[in-house]
Design an enzyme around this catalytic site. Structure first.
Site: not given
Length: 152
Positions: A86-88
């Site tokens: 997850i890239c956040i």
């Protein structure tokens, strides 16, 4: 310190998240640093009707460093790499030690409702989300039915 805090957050977890979020979370066996969680795809999203499994790995310096959270379930989403990462911002440079496990699960559920295509991890999904929202919705729904069925 990390283990004590994680255990305390586990105790309060189910009080912190509204029941309609449809989640479960807890340590794998007796290892408080490695968890498995699931969230239901939110209503009004192409992920509705799916159950998404996540792996949460805490470091010994939690909460000063974010846990590593990955989707174990394949999901077609602009902010989720094909390998599940997850890239956040809230899991990276915008991390705050005050974030609880419950907050993170709710934030990931919210991310399913409101992708951030401006900083994508999955370029194809982000491009489709921006240029052809209907095709994006259809693809995400198909992936949800295929990879995240509720009855498994």
């Amino acid at each position: 310190m990390a283990l004590k805090l994680i255990a305390k957050q586990l105790e309060k977890l189910y009080q912190e998240i509204p029941e309609e979020c449809g989640f479960s979370a807890g340590p794998l066996e007796d290892d408080m640093l490695h968890w498995e969680a699931s969230i239901l795809g939110p209503e009004d999203s192409p992920y509705h009707g799916g159950r998404f499994w996540l792996r949460i790995d805490f470091t010994a310096d939690y909460p000063f460093r974010p846990p590593k959270i990955i989707f174990l379930t394949k999901v077609f989403h602009p902010n989720v790499e094909p390998d599940g990462k997850i890239c956040i911002d809230f899991l990276q440079d915008e991390w705050k030690p005050s974030y609880t496990i419950g907050y993170l699960l709710m934030a990931i559920c919210s991310l399913l409702l409101h992708p951030h295509p401006d900083n994508p991890a999955h370029q194809e999904a982000a491009n489709m989300y921006l240029s052809d929202p209907e095709k994006f919705k259809q693809t995400a729904e198909e992936w949800t039915k295929l990879h995240a069925p509720l009855d498994v």
